[in-house]
Design an enzyme around this catalytic site. Structure first.
Site, PDB file in Angstrom:
ATOM      1  N   THR A  13     -22.740   1.749  17.289  1.00 34.59           N
ATOM      2  CA  THR A  13     -22.331   2.387  16.067  1.00 34.59           C
ATOM      3  C   THR A  13     -23.258   2.119  15.033  1.00 34.59           C
ATOM      4  O   THR A  13     -23.753   1.084  15.016  1.00 34.59           O
ATOM      5  CB  THR A  13     -20.729   2.204  15.636  1.00 34.59           C
ATOM      6  OG1 THR A  13     -20.894   0.795  15.367  1.00 34.59           O
ATOM      7  CG2 THR A  13     -19.845   2.592  16.791  1.00 34.59           C
ATOM      8  N   GLY A  14     -23.395   2.977  13.967  1.00 33.72           N
ATOM      9  CA  GLY A  14     -24.272   2.798  12.984  1.00 33.72           C
ATOM     10  C   GLY A  14     -25.622   2.530  13.288  1.00 33.72           C
ATOM     11  O   GLY A  14     -26.240   1.476  12.671  1.00 33.72           O
ATOM     12  N   SER A  15     -26.301   3.290  13.968  1.00 35.13           N
ATOM     13  CA  SER A  15     -27.479   2.907  15.012  1.00 35.13           C
ATOM     14  C   SER A  15     -28.653   3.753  14.541  1.00 35.13           C
ATOM     15  O   SER A  15     -29.577   3.789  15.070  1.00 35.13           O
ATOM     16  CB  SER A  15     -27.345   2.942  16.377  1.00 35.13           C
ATOM     17  OG  SER A  15     -26.896   4.313  16.826  1.00 35.13           O
ATOM     18  N   SER A 136     -21.055 -11.836  11.343  1.00 35.42           N
ATOM     19  CA  SER A 136     -21.841 -12.427  10.260  1.00 35.42           C
ATOM     20  C   SER A 136     -21.783 -13.827  10.098  1.00 35.42           C
ATOM     21  O   SER A 136     -20.530 -14.030  10.060  1.00 35.42           O
ATOM     22  CB  SER A 136     -21.961 -11.532   9.028  1.00 35.42           C
ATOM     23  OG  SER A 136     -22.571 -12.235   7.891  1.00 35.42           O
ATOM     24  N   TYR A 149     -16.612  -8.241   1.948  1.00 37.57           N
ATOM     25  CA  TYR A 149     -17.396  -8.337   2.992  1.00 37.57           C
ATOM     26  C   TYR A 149     -17.043  -9.499   3.995  1.00 37.57           C
ATOM     27  O   TYR A 149     -16.892  -9.142   5.220  1.00 37.57           O
ATOM     28  CB  TYR A 149     -18.950  -8.135   2.611  1.00 37.57           C
ATOM     29  CG  TYR A 149     -19.988  -8.421   3.875  1.00 37.57           C
ATOM     30  CD1 TYR A 149     -20.058  -7.166   4.875  1.00 37.57           C
ATOM     31  CD2 TYR A 149     -20.535  -9.549   4.227  1.00 37.57           C
ATOM     32  CE1 TYR A 149     -21.074  -7.157   5.809  1.00 37.57           C
ATOM     33  CE2 TYR A 149     -21.691  -9.751   5.252  1.00 37.57           C
ATOM     34  CZ  TYR A 149     -21.519  -8.584   5.889  1.00 37.57           C
ATOM     35  OH  TYR A 149     -22.335  -8.841   7.077  1.00 37.57           O
TER      36      TYR A 149
END
Length: 259
Positions: A13-15, A136, A149
């Site tokens: 995803t989001g690639s 993250s 975030y």
């Protein structure tokens, strides 16, 4: 070590750019058939041109039910799911609105949960699968300038561990990859939010790391390909005993032996 993903279908995803594109490129080089995802077909098709190997188009905004269904129609079955989509940005903690909090949870967490819910049962039925969430260092070292975030990435650690338990004994592994400060176009914009906009990039990067990420043992931004290397390994049969983990590719940023 031979990382051979021939015969496997991977959805990232989001690639269309950044870490996601690097992951898609690396999975394709390892032999996987890669489904490239982004919000618009034009961006997806452009990203596919940058991939050497078997790639297919899977456009759709997975932060919405409609967009998720669009992606699931394009990729009804996947052996590897890499939940990479994420948004970030600096904001004063006291100025983060309720809508901001909801948006970060919807995009960074719930979108990944929806896809996991769709693909995990099929993987367990086959007795093989790989699910990863790109988290993250901010999951455990919450940045003062973007706690919304950080919150969303902390949530992914819990989501990943929980789904790993749901897949226990099935041959499906579920892990988080904890990426450190990484060099992408979006991060360049973020760096210039926090340092002098007139500085050349190399100087701006050093100033950002010195002032805002001094814990990094690399003392530089990580390249997207370095994150992708870990993702490809975790996607392979060689990583069969690694599940329920938070695997760090953070350049030594997190100052602890365990996450």
């Amino acid at each position: 070590m031979r990382l051979d993903l021939s015969g496997k279908t991977a959805l990232v995803t989001g690639s269309t750019q950044g870490i996601g594109l690097a992951i898609a490129q690396s999975l394709a080089r390892a032999g996987a058939r890669v489904a490239v995802n982004g919000r618009t077909r034009d961006k997806v098709e452009k990203a596919i041109e940058a991939i050497e190997g078997d790639a297919i188009s899977a456009p759709g905004d997975i932060s919405t039910d409609e967009g998720t269904e669009q992606v699931l129609r394009a990729v009804p079955d996947a052996d590897i799911l890499v939940n990479n989509l994420g948004i970030f940005g600096a904001q004063d903690p006291l100025e983060i609105t309720d809508d901001d909090w909801r948006r970060y949870f919807e995009v960074n967490v719930l979108a990944a949960v929806r896809l996991t819910r769709a693909y995990l049962p099929k993987m367990t039925a086959k007795g093989w699968g790989r699910i990863q969430y790109i988290a993250s260092d901010s999951a455990v070292v919450i940045p003062a300038e973007m706690i919304h975030y950080g919150m969303s990435k902390t949530a992914l650690l819990g989501v990943s561990r929980g789904f790993a338990k749901a897949a226990a004994g099935t041959g499906v592994t579920v892990n988080c990859v904890m990426a450190g400060p990484t060099h992408t176009g979006g991060v360049e914009d973020f760096v210039y939010q926090l340092v002098d906009k007139d500085l050349p990039w190399d100087e701006a990067q050093r100033e950002f790391m010195r002032r805002h990420r001094p814990q990094s043992l690399l003392q530089r931004l990580i390249e997207p390909e370095e994150i992708a290397n870990m993702v490809v390994y975790l996607s392979s049969p060689l990583a069969s005993a690694t599940t329920g983990g938070a695997v760090r590719v953070d350049g030594g940023y997190v100052d602890s032996i365990l996450p």
